[in-house]
Design an enzyme around this catalytic site. Structure first.
Site, mmCIF file in Angstrom:
data_model
loop_
_atom_site.group_PDB
_atom_site.id
_atom_site.type_symbol
_atom_site.label_atom_id
_atom_site.label_comp_id
_atom_site.label_asym_id
_atom_site.label_seq_id
_atom_site.Cartn_x
_atom_site.Cartn_y
_atom_site.Cartn_z
ATOM 1 C CG ASN A 10 -1.740 1.233 1.370
ATOM 2 O OD1 ASN A 10 -1.833 2.022 0.423
ATOM 3 N ND2 ASN A 10 -2.353 1.435 2.525
ATOM 4 C CD1 TRP A 11 3.914 1.163 -2.565
ATOM 5 C CD2 TRP A 11 3.840 2.081 -4.605
ATOM 6 N NE1 TRP A 11 4.778 0.458 -3.375
ATOM 7 C CE2 TRP A 11 4.746 1.001 -4.631
ATOM 8 C CE3 TRP A 11 3.622 2.803 -5.778
ATOM 9 C CZ2 TRP A 11 5.441 0.640 -5.790
ATOM 10 C CZ3 TRP A 11 4.298 2.445 -6.924
ATOM 11 C CH2 TRP A 11 5.198 1.369 -6.934
ATOM 12 C CE LYS A 12 -0.249 3.491 4.541
ATOM 13 N NZ LYS A 12 -0.164 3.625 5.971
ATOM 14 C CG HIS A 101 -5.993 2.079 4.864
ATOM 15 N ND1 HIS A 101 -5.550 3.109 5.660
ATOM 16 C CD2 HIS A 101 -4.977 1.176 4.807
ATOM 17 C CE1 HIS A 101 -4.308 2.829 6.060
ATOM 18 N NE2 HIS A 101 -3.939 1.670 5.561
ATOM 19 C CD GLU A 103 -3.030 5.827 6.310
ATOM 20 O OE1 GLU A 103 -2.989 5.834 5.065
ATOM 21 O OE2 GLU A 103 -2.128 5.321 7.013
ATOM 22 C CD GLU A 172 -3.576 -2.277 7.344
ATOM 23 O OE1 GLU A 172 -2.443 -2.455 6.910
ATOM 24 O OE2 GLU A 172 -4.289 -1.319 7.011
ATOM 25 N N GLY A 178 2.341 2.671 10.567
ATOM 26 C CA GLY A 178 3.295 3.759 10.352
ATOM 27 C C GLY A 178 3.993 4.225 11.620
ATOM 28 C CB SER A 218 5.094 -1.328 11.887
ATOM 29 O OG SER A 218 4.685 0.019 12.074
ATOM 30 N N GLY A 239 2.767 -1.049 4.269
ATOM 31 C CA GLY A 239 2.817 0.363 3.899
ATOM 32 C C GLY A 239 4.253 0.819 3.718
ATOM 33 N N GLY A 240 4.814 1.438 4.749
ATOM 34 C CA GLY A 240 6.139 2.061 4.670
ATOM 35 C C GLY A 240 7.205 1.184 4.022
HETATM 36 P P1 PGA Z 1 2.660 0.547 7.595
HETATM 37 O O1 PGA Z 1 1.224 0.756 6.898
HETATM 38 O O2 PGA Z 1 3.212 -0.755 7.077
HETATM 39 O O3 PGA Z 1 3.466 1.739 7.171
HETATM 40 O O4 PGA Z 1 2.421 0.497 9.061
HETATM 41 C C1 PGA Z 1 0.340 -0.309 6.732
HETATM 42 C C2 PGA Z 1 -0.949 0.167 6.127
HETATM 43 O O5 PGA Z 1 -1.401 1.286 6.452
HETATM 44 O O6 PGA Z 1 -1.574 -0.543 5.319
#
Ligand code: PGA
Length: 259
Positions: A10-12, A101, A103, A172, A178, A218, A239-240
C-alpha cells in the site's frame, strides 16, 4: 486448510508514475528467481495511487504481480468530482481494491456503512475487496478489540451478503500503522483467529476457512517471517516498507519460503 498467501503493498500517497516504473524495475529483478512461484504459491499485489495504476500496470505486465486500488467510490458512475469507479479500476487491470483503510476511516470520515456500500459495489465483480479493519490504541486498552473488529466485519457482511471466498480481510491495528510498533505474532494470531470465527459463524466453517486474513501495521523484513508463521495470518498489507523495492521483495520472498 491451505490458503494462497497474499502480500500487498500500500503505497498511500507516494510515488509518481516515473518513480513507480523505477520501483518496478528493481522489484522485478529482486523477484526474478521467484517468478514461477508467483500466483501459484504466493500472490503479490501493489496498490499505488490511482494516477499511477496505468504506468505501473505496464511496467509489471507479464510478471504475475497484481495491481490493487487503494479506494473506490460506491456508485457506478456520476457526478462525484474527484472519485474513481469500479469500472475504471477493472479497465486498468486491477485485481484487488482496499476498502475501509483506517486512514480513510480516520481522515476522511468513512464509517462502516460507507465501507459496506463499497463492498456491495465490488460484490460479484472482477475486483476483490481487501476489507481493512482494526482497533485504535484506546479501544485496545479498553479491551474492546474483538468487538470493534467483529462489528467492522459484520456491518459489511450484513449489506454485502453475497461476498464469500473473494473477500480478503486485513487486520491492521491503527496504533501499529506507520508507527514502527507492531502487534506481536501472538497478538496478531489472537485477533486473526477471532476474525476467522466471526467469518465462519456467518459464512460456515468452510467459507470462513477459505478467506484470507492479512496482517498490516509496520510489517518489515525483520518481523514478516514471525508474523506470517502464525496459522491464521495469510499474508501482509505493507505500507512504509513497501516503498523500498528491496525490502518489499524480502517480505514477499519470506512469505514464499514459508509456503
Ligand atoms: P505501515 O502501513 O506498514 O506503514 O504500518 C500499513 C498500512 O497502512 O496498510
Amino acid at each position: 486448510m491451505s490458503r494462497l498467501p497474499l502480500i500487498c503493498a500500500n503505497w498511500k500517497m507516494n510515488y509518481t508514475a516515473s518513480e513507480a516504473t523505477r520501483f518496478a524495475e528493481i522489484f522485478l529483478s529482486e523477484m526474478a528467481a521467484a517468478r514461477n512461484a508467483l500466483d501459484a504459491q504466493v500472490e503479490v499485489a501493489i496498490a499505488p495511487p490511482h494516477p499511477v495504476l496505468d504506468r505501473l500496470g505496464g511496467a509489471l505486465a507479464g510478471s504475475g504481480i497484481q495491481l490493487a486500488a487503494q479506494n473506490l467510490h460506491a456508485d457506478e458512475s456520476g457526478a462525484f468530482t474527484g472519485e474513481v469507479s469500479l469500472a475504471m479500476l477493472i479497465d486498468l487491470g486491477c485485481r484487488y481494491a482496499l476498502i475501509g483503510h483506517s486512514e480513510r476511516r480516520q481522515l476522511f470520515g468513512e464509517g462502516n456503512s460507507d465501507v459496506a456500500a463499497k463492498a456491495l459495489r465490488l460484490q460479484g465483480s472482477a475486483l476483490r475487496p481487501i476489507l481493512c479493519v482494526g482497533e485504535t490504541l484506546d479501544e485496545r486498552e479498553r479491551d474492546t478489540t474483538l468487538q470493534v473488529v467483529g462489528t467492522q466485519i459484520l456491518e459489511v457482511l450484513d449489506v454485502a451478503d453475497g461476498l464469500s471466498d473473494e473477500l480478503v480481510v486485513a487486520y491492521e491495528p491503527t496504533w501499529a500503522i506507520g508507527t514502527g510498533r507492531t502487534a506481536t505474532p501472538d497478538m496478531a494470531q489472537e485477533v486473526h483467529a477471532a476474525i476467522r470465527k466471526v467469518l465462519s459463524d456467518r459464512l460456515g466453517e468452510a467459507g470462513g476457512g477459505r478467506i484470507r486474513i492479512l496482517y498490516g501495521g509496520s510489517v518489515k523484513p525483520s518481523n514478516a517471517g514471525d508474523l506470517l508463521s502464525q496459522p491464521d495470518v495469510d499474508g501482509a498489507l505493507v505500507g512504509g516498507a513497501s516503498l523500498d523495492p528491496e525490502a518489499f521483495a524480502r517480505i514477499a520472498l519470506a512469505c514464499l519460503e514459508m509456503s
